[in-house]
Design an enzyme around this catalytic site. Structure first.
Site, PDB file in Angstrom:
ATOM      1  N   SER A   1     -31.449  36.963   0.504  1.00  0.00           N
ATOM      2  CA  SER A   1     -30.176  37.497   0.094  1.00  0.00           C
ATOM      3  C   SER A   1     -29.335  37.125   1.405  1.00  0.00           C
ATOM      4  O   SER A   1     -29.563  37.300   2.554  1.00  0.00           O
ATOM      5  CB  SER A   1     -30.013  38.900   0.036  1.00  0.00           C
ATOM      6  N   LYS A   2     -28.069  36.713   1.254  1.00  0.00           N
ATOM      7  CA  LYS A   2     -27.033  36.192   2.287  1.00  0.00           C
ATOM      8  C   LYS A   2     -25.911  37.508   2.395  1.00  0.00           C
ATOM      9  O   LYS A   2     -24.956  37.297   3.093  1.00  0.00           O
ATOM     10  CB  LYS A   2     -26.280  35.036   1.869  1.00  0.00           C
ATOM     11  N   SER A   3     -26.432  38.574   1.512  1.00  0.00           N
ATOM     12  CA  SER A   3     -24.987  39.597   1.475  1.00  0.00           C
ATOM     13  C   SER A   3     -24.818  40.211   2.838  1.00  0.00           C
ATOM     14  O   SER A   3     -23.821  40.328   3.253  1.00  0.00           O
ATOM     15  CB  SER A   3     -25.656  40.839   0.603  1.00  0.00           C
TER      16      SER A   3
ATOM     17  N   THR B   1     -34.619  31.793 -25.557  1.00  0.00           N
ATOM     18  CA  THR B   1     -35.063  32.658 -26.502  1.00  0.00           C
ATOM     19  C   THR B   1     -33.805  32.882 -27.470  1.00  0.00           C
ATOM     20  O   THR B   1     -32.872  33.827 -26.930  1.00  0.00           O
ATOM     21  CB  THR B   1     -35.743  33.976 -25.814  1.00  0.00           C
TER      22      THR B   1
ATOM     23  N   LYS C   1     -30.176  45.426 -11.864  1.00  0.00           N
ATOM     24  CA  LYS C   1     -28.768  45.679 -12.454  1.00  0.00           C
ATOM     25  C   LYS C   1     -28.364  46.529 -13.400  1.00  0.00           C
ATOM     26  O   LYS C   1     -27.477  47.192 -13.713  1.00  0.00           O
ATOM     27  CB  LYS C   1     -28.216  44.173 -12.556  1.00  0.00           C
TER      28      LYS C   1
ATOM     29  N   GLY D   1     -27.870  30.250 -21.311  1.00  0.00           N
ATOM     30  CA  GLY D   1     -28.688  31.288 -20.743  1.00  0.00           C
ATOM     31  C   GLY D   1     -27.880  32.603 -21.528  1.00  0.00           C
ATOM     32  O   GLY D   1     -26.762  32.680 -21.878  1.00  0.00           O
TER      33      GLY D   1
ATOM     34  N   GLY E   1     -23.211  27.945  -7.644  1.00  0.00           N
ATOM     35  CA  GLY E   1     -22.439  29.430  -7.622  1.00  0.00           C
ATOM     36  C   GLY E   1     -22.099  30.034  -6.274  1.00  0.00           C
ATOM     37  O   GLY E   1     -22.078  31.241  -6.194  1.00  0.00           O
TER      38      GLY E   1
ATOM     39  N   THR F   1     -29.142  43.918  -6.771  1.00  0.00           N
ATOM     40  CA  THR F   1     -29.709  42.472  -7.489  1.00  0.00           C
ATOM     41  C   THR F   1     -30.627  42.537  -8.324  1.00  0.00           C
ATOM     42  O   THR F   1     -31.187  43.721  -8.432  1.00  0.00           O
ATOM     43  CB  THR F   1     -29.782  41.487  -6.113  1.00  0.00           C
TER      44      THR F   1
HETATM   45  P1  NAP Z   1     -32.377  36.681 -15.862  1.00  0.00           P
HETATM   46  O1  NAP Z   1     -31.777  37.965 -16.314  1.00  0.00           O
HETATM   47  O2  NAP Z   1     -33.903  36.699 -15.411  1.00  0.00           O
HETATM   48  O3  NAP Z   1     -32.331  35.704 -17.031  1.00  0.00           O
HETATM   49  C1  NAP Z   1     -32.813  34.534 -16.897  1.00  0.00           C
HETATM   50  C2  NAP Z   1     -32.114  33.571 -17.925  1.00  0.00           C
HETATM   51  O4  NAP Z   1     -32.508  32.244 -17.727  1.00  0.00           O
HETATM   52  C3  NAP Z   1     -32.596  33.726 -19.379  1.00  0.00           C
HETATM   53  O5  NAP Z   1     -31.309  33.453 -20.176  1.00  0.00           O
HETATM   54  C4  NAP Z   1     -33.943  32.615 -19.406  1.00  0.00           C
HETATM   55  O6  NAP Z   1     -34.165  32.682 -20.783  1.00  0.00           O
HETATM   56  C5  NAP Z   1     -33.394  31.662 -18.902  1.00  0.00           C
HETATM   57  N1  NAP Z   1     -34.305  30.470 -18.370  1.00  0.00           N
HETATM   58  C6  NAP Z   1     -35.472  30.981 -17.327  1.00  0.00           C
HETATM   59  N2  NAP Z   1     -36.052  30.063 -16.978  1.00  0.00           N
HETATM   60  C7  NAP Z   1     -35.660  28.998 -17.916  1.00  0.00           C
HETATM   61  C8  NAP Z   1     -36.294  27.789 -18.195  1.00  0.00           C
HETATM   62  N3  NAP Z   1     -37.015  27.143 -17.628  1.00  0.00           N
HETATM   63  N4  NAP Z   1     -35.567  26.860 -19.317  1.00  0.00           N
HETATM   64  C9  NAP Z   1     -34.461  27.549 -20.042  1.00  0.00           C
HETATM   65  N5  NAP Z   1     -33.932  28.929 -19.721  1.00  0.00           N
HETATM   66  C10 NAP Z   1     -34.505  29.508 -18.935  1.00  0.00           C
HETATM   67  O7  NAP Z   1     -31.699  36.133 -14.567  1.00  0.00           O
HETATM   68  P2  NAP Z   1     -30.018  36.309 -14.394  1.00  0.00           P
HETATM   69  O8  NAP Z   1     -29.801  37.604 -13.330  1.00  0.00           O
HETATM   70  O9  NAP Z   1     -29.362  35.967 -15.613  1.00  0.00           O
HETATM   71  O10 NAP Z   1     -29.739  35.061 -13.209  1.00  0.00           O
HETATM   72  C11 NAP Z   1     -29.841  33.776 -13.802  1.00  0.00           C
HETATM   73  C12 NAP Z   1     -29.186  32.564 -12.649  1.00  0.00           C
HETATM   74  O11 NAP Z   1     -27.977  33.061 -12.359  1.00  0.00           O
HETATM   75  C13 NAP Z   1     -30.104  32.743 -11.406  1.00  0.00           C
HETATM   76  O12 NAP Z   1     -30.218  31.534 -11.030  1.00  0.00           O
HETATM   77  C14 NAP Z   1     -29.411  33.526 -10.223  1.00  0.00           C
HETATM   78  O13 NAP Z   1     -29.508  33.197  -9.032  1.00  0.00           O
HETATM   79  C15 NAP Z   1     -27.789  33.137 -10.731  1.00  0.00           C
HETATM   80  N6  NAP Z   1     -26.828  34.111 -10.395  1.00  0.00           N
HETATM   81  C16 NAP Z   1     -25.874  33.548  -9.293  1.00  0.00           C
HETATM   82  C17 NAP Z   1     -24.953  34.743  -8.984  1.00  0.00           C
HETATM   83  C18 NAP Z   1     -24.031  34.106  -8.063  1.00  0.00           C
HETATM   84  O14 NAP Z   1     -23.011  35.033  -7.213  1.00  0.00           O
HETATM   85  N7  NAP Z   1     -23.595  33.067  -7.733  1.00  0.00           N
HETATM   86  C19 NAP Z   1     -24.851  36.107  -9.618  1.00  0.00           C
HETATM   87  C20 NAP Z   1     -25.973  36.464 -10.397  1.00  0.00           C
HETATM   88  C21 NAP Z   1     -26.905  35.316 -10.760  1.00  0.00           C
HETATM   89  P3  NAP Z   1     -35.109  33.473 -21.793  1.00  0.00           P
HETATM   90  O15 NAP Z   1     -34.175  34.499 -22.287  1.00  0.00           O
HETATM   91  O16 NAP Z   1     -35.443  32.556 -22.875  1.00  0.00           O
HETATM   92  O17 NAP Z   1     -36.248  33.766 -20.751  1.00  0.00           O
END
Ligand code: NAP
Length: 282
Positions: free
Chosen positions: A17-19, A155, A68, A129, A251, A64
């Site tokens: 985390s870079k927070s 999914t 959440k 996603g 992002g 995080t």
């Molecule tokens: P999450 O709740 O665990 O959800 C993960 C999502 O990714 C689900 O829709 C999952 O699909 C899908 N997924 C994972 N691996 C996959 C693959 N190999 N192929 C296709 N789909 C895949 O995670 P999240 O909190 O939503 O985070 C998602 C991303 O957003 C991460 O990379 C995170 O670092 C980024 N993020 C960035 C910020 C920012 O400030 N820049 C903030 C929040 C999150 P299924 O439902 O099928 O498992």
């Protein structure tokens, strides 16, 4: 602020985390004294950690993965943004109460519209996603009146559930917005064309792993955005460029802007994000 304001980021994993650096940078702009902890906390230890932190004079916490959603159970008030997202990424203490908010959508929209100068209004948007991040950003995207929104997830049932949840909380008909949801299949993806694609899947956290999107998907797309951030362009960004997309972003800007909004909630101060946007912290 005479005494150091106690802040923290919690989750698991948390090492990356870079927070702390981001918020120290913001605090320095105002000569504000902060003490920023980075603690590994799980769903099992969350209740105790929050109780101890706020009893000890804590002011605010960044939340995080994987906390959440669970964190909503330990606050007195939940903002509209967090309620719509069914998740929070920030908690703060005010008037003897704990408040939860979700600044992820604010951060994404600010980065796309103000920093990257891409308007979301009347755009045909594809969101890949349906996890926590998608839940956090979609309500803020809807506020910007896109023409259409399509949610595609590996999914399929999770995408359908997200759409159902949205319909229960947002007046989509009042906005004349059609939201579609489906699987991450070529048929579903190629049934429409889009102006921009937002990758909110966690695929970019998995080294070398591609979503395997069909090339034809990128036809006519001007802009793609990957929520994940890293020093190198993500595979999704590389594939976008190889298939003719002119403008891509990761992002980092979203992270900085959601952090700035959280900092405002904690301190009532609005930090300048421009230097951080230019140069990610190593
Ligand atoms: P999450 O709740 O665990 O959800 C993960 C999502 O990714 C689900 O829709 C999952 O699909 C899908 N997924 C994972 N691996 C996959 C693959 N190999 N192929 C296709 N789909 C895949 O995670 P999240 O909190 O939503 O985070 C998602 C991303 O957003 C991460 O990379 C995170 O670092 C980024 N993020 C960035 C910020 C920012 O400030 N820049 C903030 C929040 C999150 P299924 O439902 O099928 O498992």
């Amino acid at each position: 602020m005479d005494k150091k304001m106690k802040l923290a980021v919690i989750g698991k994993p948390i090492g990356h985390s870079k927070s702390p650096e981001i918020h120290q940078h913001f605090a320095n702009q105002f000569d504000a004294k902060i003490e920023f902890r980075k603690d590994e906390v799980t769903s099992e230890t969350l209740a105790t950690w929050l109780a101890d932190f706020f009893k000890d004079g804590g002011k605010g916490v960044s939340i995080t993965l994987p906390l959440k959603e669970a964190a909503l159970n330990y606050v007195d008030e939940i903002s509209d943004r967090a309620r719509l997202a069914s998740a929070c990424n920030v908690i703060y203490a005010k008037d003897e109460k704990l408040f939860a908010d979700c600044t992820d959508g604010f951060g994404l929209v600010k980065d796309i519209e103000e920093n990257l100068k891409v308007s979301l209004k009347d755009k045909k948007i594809l969101i890949l996603g349906a996890g926590g991040a998608a839940r956090g950003i979609i309500p803020s995207i809807i506020e910007k009146d896109p023409a259409s929104l399509k949610i595609a997830n590996r999914t399929e049932s999770k995408a359908l559930l997200l759409k159902e949840d949205l319909e229960g909380k947002v007046d989509l008909k009042g906005k004349s917005l059609i939201v579609e949801a489906g699987g991450l299949t070529d048929d579903f993806l190629l049934a429409d064309s889009y102006d921009l694609v937002i990758n909110s899947t966690a695929v970019s956290t998995q080294a070398g792993k591609s979503l395997g999107l069909p090339k034809a998907l990128f036809k006519g797309i001007n802009f793609t955005y990957d929520l994940f951030y890293s020093a190198e362009k993500t595979l999704f960004m590389q594939e976008s460029l190889e298939n003719g997309v002119e403008k891509v972003s990761d992002g980092w800007g979203m992270l900085v802007e959601q952090g700035a909004e959280s900092f405002r909630l904690w301190t009532n101060l609005i930090p300048d994000t421009s230097r951080l946007l230019e140069k990610p912290i190593d």
